[in-house]
Design an enzyme around this catalytic site. Structure first.
Site, short mmCIF file in Angstrom:
data_model
loop_
_atom_site.label_atom_id
_atom_site.label_comp_id
_atom_site.label_asym_id
_atom_site.label_seq_id
_atom_site.Cartn_x
_atom_site.Cartn_y
_atom_site.Cartn_z
N GLU A 1 47.94 32.90 32.38
CA GLU A 1 49.33 32.97 31.93
C GLU A 1 49.43 33.99 30.80
OE1 GLU A 1 52.19 31.93 33.04
OE2 GLU A 1 51.10 31.16 34.77
N SER A 2 50.21 35.05 31.00
CA SER A 2 50.23 36.13 30.01
C SER A 2 50.80 35.67 28.67
CB SER A 2 51.00 37.33 30.55
OG SER A 2 52.34 37.00 30.81
N CYS B 1 46.69 40.86 37.36
CA CYS B 1 47.87 39.98 37.26
C CYS B 1 48.37 39.85 35.82
CB CYS B 1 47.58 38.62 37.90
SG CYS B 1 49.10 37.68 38.20
N HIS C 1 44.81 39.23 42.72
CA HIS C 1 43.60 38.64 42.15
C HIS C 1 42.36 38.92 42.99
CE1 HIS C 1 45.78 36.28 39.16
NE2 HIS C 1 46.67 36.02 40.10
N GLU D 1 39.47 38.56 42.11
CA GLU D 1 38.47 37.55 41.74
C GLU D 1 38.57 36.28 42.58
OE1 GLU D 1 41.13 38.36 40.03
OE2 GLU D 1 41.95 36.68 38.87
#
Lengths: 294, 196
Positions: free
Chosen positions: B48-49, B79, B170, B172
């Site tokens: 969450e930024s 992201c 993403h 990852e």
């Protein structure tokens, strides 16, 4: 071509919440305090668990007005609770665009035999668990995230600790087993065999497991991280404390730096009074929320 | 060996660490500012930024991260990491690290139920990359100095500006390490250059 609602998309959403704190809120104002404090998501509710406990009666999905108000107030993900087995409450929340549904024992169950078939939904679900059998059954039904049940609304961490240790201990036991022992273990746990095989092969649960149910202080949050939680849900703990904004920030920091004890000491200073806690043995058996779910 | 850090304040840290290790570099979780001195490149993970930004402020990471990039060390944001890198964010007064000449929109594809997987062609990386988008942002506008690496339905979802790389999705969350290997190569090239 875009594929919606795949396992990777649903489980991945929970992976992004790791190391974070998800906070219960009952209105837009609380949601903004939570976002400002650094919450990774909020859970929109009509009442926090301790008030549900105090009010008694039947606890249902929140009024959609509240959920909508919270969704409009913040840019972080919004979760909401549906009653166990209540297909329509879950579908309504999905239709509203809620980011995650908690099929929750905090609400009064709608079905005393069956949980939702969560594989059928585009929206991901989180479910509570007390042991590996319960965790594996929920995974078998398609949950994309787990949390300990603990004992919600008590501000007493003892049940969440029990559940986290139980699940992680059983996962370790499973991983050390030889494959020919797993079917009997599945039978003992009441767990789907294939889910256990998958956990053994990968060496861990296929979804994240957060702590929930009794977190009241920054030290409680850090304790759950120490025990292997991927993140923390805080229900009544924040907005039932004296200074919610300070409390919320302190719990976020303690979760990130759960092994930095000097820092936890510093942020725990002058926080005011935490929520009043409940001794588990004083709760009548039929009032225990953790026993709901099958 | 190349040493790559993953900013470990919140988010999908473990997945990036594993991908870095599979790509032949040493990986380290960065929780303290001092650790930036010991790494050759840094990944800003998904998460969450708003949460990450709060923790970045709390622990005085903002300037050290900008200095890390100014010193020529590569950064890769996925992201939420992409949002941290952008110079302009729709609906927000202030950007975060402001290192890339891009304008981004948060949650640009919609909420969680609109999240999706799609196969992308990524310039110089892979013709068929399985990309997982979760409440993802996209790049609405990129200046001429930004190299566009991938688009999805006209939206820019992967880009590079010198030593900075970013994706709206993403990598990852898949077992596909081609993007991480691309980044490891960027870090190796820069390290050679800086050694001269």
């Amino acid at each position: 071509m875009a594929n919606l609602g795949t396992d990777r998309v649903k489980r991945g959403m929970a992976e992004m919440q790791k190391g974070g704190v998800i906070m219960d809120v009952v209105n837009a104002e609380q949601a903004k305090i939570a976002e400002e404090a650094g919450a990774v998501a909020v859970m929109a509710l009509e009442r926090v668990p301790s008030d549900i406990r105090a009010a008694g009666g039947v606890a249902r999905m929140a009024d959609p007005t509240i959920v909508e108000e919270v969704m409009n107030a913040v840019s972080i993900p919004v979760m909401a609770k549906a009653r166990i087995g209540h297909v329509v409450e879950a579908r309504v929340l999905e239709a509203m665009g809620v980011d995650y549904i908690d099929e929750s024992e905090v609400l009064t169950p709608a079905d005393e035999v069956y949980h939702l078939n969560k594989k059928e939904y585009t929206v991901p679900f989180v479910c509570g668990c007390r042991d590996l059998g319960e965790a594996a059954r929920r995974i078998g039904e398609g949950t994309s995230m787990l949390r300990t049940k603990g004992e919600p609304g008590t501000g007493n961490i003892v049940e969440a600790v029990r559940h986290m240790r139980e699940v992680n201990g059983q996962v370790r036991k499973l991983i050390s087993m030889s494959t020919d022992e797993i079917m009997t273990f599945a039978k003992e746990l009441g767990a789907p065999y294939e889910v256990l095989l998958d956990i053994k092969a990968n060496g861990r649960l296929p979804v994240v497991n957060f702590a929930a149910g009794g977190v009241a202080t920054p030290a409680d949050a850090a304790l759950m991280m120490e025990l292997g939680a991927d993140g923390v849900f805080v229900g009544s703990g924040i907005f039932k404390s004296d200074e919610p904004a300070k409390f919320a920030k302190a719990i976020v920091e303690a979760t990130t730096h759960y092994q930095d004890y000097q820092l936890i000491a510093d942020i725990s200073k002058g926080l005011g009074t935490a929520m009043k806690g409940l001794e588990i043995s004083t709760i009548a058996p039929e009032q225990r929320m953790q026993d709901r779910g099958w | 060996m190349i040493k790559i850090g993953v900013l470990g304040l919140q988010g999908a840290v473990r997945e990036h660490i594993k991908s870095i290790e599979r790509s032949g570099a040493e990986a380290v979780v960065v929780k303290k500012v001092e650790q930036l001195a010991e790494i050759d490149g840094l990944i800003l993970p998904g998460g969450e930024s708003t949460t990450m930004r709060r923790l970045i402020n709390q622990y005085g990471f903002l300037q050290p991260l900008q200095q890390f990039s100014d010193a020529g060390k590569p950064i890769f944001g996925t992201c939420a990491g992409l949002i941290l890198l952008a110079k302009e964010i729709v609906g927000q007064q202030e950007p975060h690290l402001a290192l890339m000449d891009i304008k981004v929109e948060r949650n640009a594809f919609g909420r969680q139920r609109e999240s999706f997987e799609a196969t992308l062609a990524i310039e110089g990386v892979a013709p068929d990359f399985e990309a997982v988008f979760i409440r993802a942002p996209y790049i609405m506008k990129a200046e001429a100095n930004v190299e566009i690496l991938a688009k999805y339905n006209e939206a820019i979802v992967a880009a590079r500006q010198g030593t900075i790389l970013c994706t709206a999705f993403h990598p990852e969350l898949t077992e596909d390490d081609r993007l991480t290997r691309y980044f490891v190569k960027m870090v190796e090239d820069v390290k050679k250059e800086l050694a001269y």
